[in-house]
Design a protein around this motif. Structure first.
Motif, mmCIF file in Angstrom:
data_model
loop_
_atom_site.group_PDB
_atom_site.id
_atom_site.type_symbol
_atom_site.label_atom_id
_atom_site.label_comp_id
_atom_site.label_asym_id
_atom_site.label_seq_id
_atom_site.Cartn_x
_atom_site.Cartn_y
_atom_site.Cartn_z
ATOM 1 N N GLN A 40 0.844 -1.197 0.000
ATOM 2 C CA GLN A 40 0.000 0.000 0.000
ATOM 3 C C GLN A 40 0.878 1.245 0.000
ATOM 4 O O GLN A 40 0.639 2.193 -0.741
ATOM 5 N N GLN A 41 1.908 1.237 0.842
ATOM 6 C CA GLN A 41 2.814 2.378 0.920
ATOM 7 C C GLN A 41 3.510 2.618 -0.418
ATOM 8 O O GLN A 41 3.714 3.763 -0.818
ATOM 9 N N THR A 42 3.855 1.549 -1.103
ATOM 10 C CA THR A 42 4.495 1.673 -2.411
ATOM 11 C C THR A 42 3.632 2.499 -3.352
ATOM 12 O O THR A 42 4.102 3.475 -3.957
ATOM 13 N N ILE A 43 2.378 2.117 -3.476
ATOM 14 C CA ILE A 43 1.484 2.823 -4.403
ATOM 15 C C ILE A 43 1.227 4.249 -3.933
ATOM 16 O O ILE A 43 1.295 5.200 -4.727
ATOM 17 N N GLU A 44 0.931 4.418 -2.656
ATOM 18 C CA GLU A 44 0.672 5.762 -2.126
ATOM 19 C C GLU A 44 1.836 6.702 -2.420
ATOM 20 O O GLU A 44 1.640 7.828 -2.891
#
Length: 142
Positions: A40-44
């Motif tokens: 999730q952090q990657t995409i955000e």
């Protein structure tokens, strides 16, 4: 002191952590939840990086679908793949649920699909950003 890291650098680091976690600890439910958080952090972080490159301000948020909408409202190309666009709400939910909801458990098959598709997305983003940078450098030569 090291070089200042961009959101893209941090996104790539989160992706590597997710990959390593999935490769080495896929039989541990807690580690799978941690993997989901890092994806999730990657995409955000990638989306925030692209918005910043385009001079777009955004609120403090972890909601991927909100960042996608901000980009659309400002005519910013996020180079979205169908998977990222279609799964933005699921990916957003992995931010808090993976850390705070004791009943949360991400399915291994969803993580395997996400890691593959997010890897594809990262490749597309990097190619497009490099292409745009090369175009700008060419324009600056004249």
């Amino acid at each position: 002191m090291g070089e200042r890291k961009t959101f893209l650098d941090r996104a790539l680091g989160n992706y590597k952590v997710a990959e390593l976690t999935l490769q080495t600890m896929s039989n541990d439910d807690v580690c799978l939840d941690i993997c989901a958080y890092h994806l999730q952090q990657t995409i955000e972080l990638v989306l925030k990086y692209i918005l910043e490159l385009n001079g777009i301000e955004y609120p403090k948020t972890h909601k991927i679908e909100q960042l996608i909408q901000i980009a659309a409202d400002n005519d910013v190309d996020l180079f979205l793949t169908e998977y990222i666009d279609d799964h933005s709400e699921m990916l957003s939910s992995w931010e808090a649920e993976s850390r705070y909801k004791s009943s949360f458990s991400v399915e291994l098959r969803k993580l395997n699909k996400a890691i593959k598709e997010i890897g594809v997305y990262l490749d597309i983003v990097q190619k497009n950003l490099n292409s745009n940078e090369e175009s700008l450098n060419t324009l600056n030569l004249f």
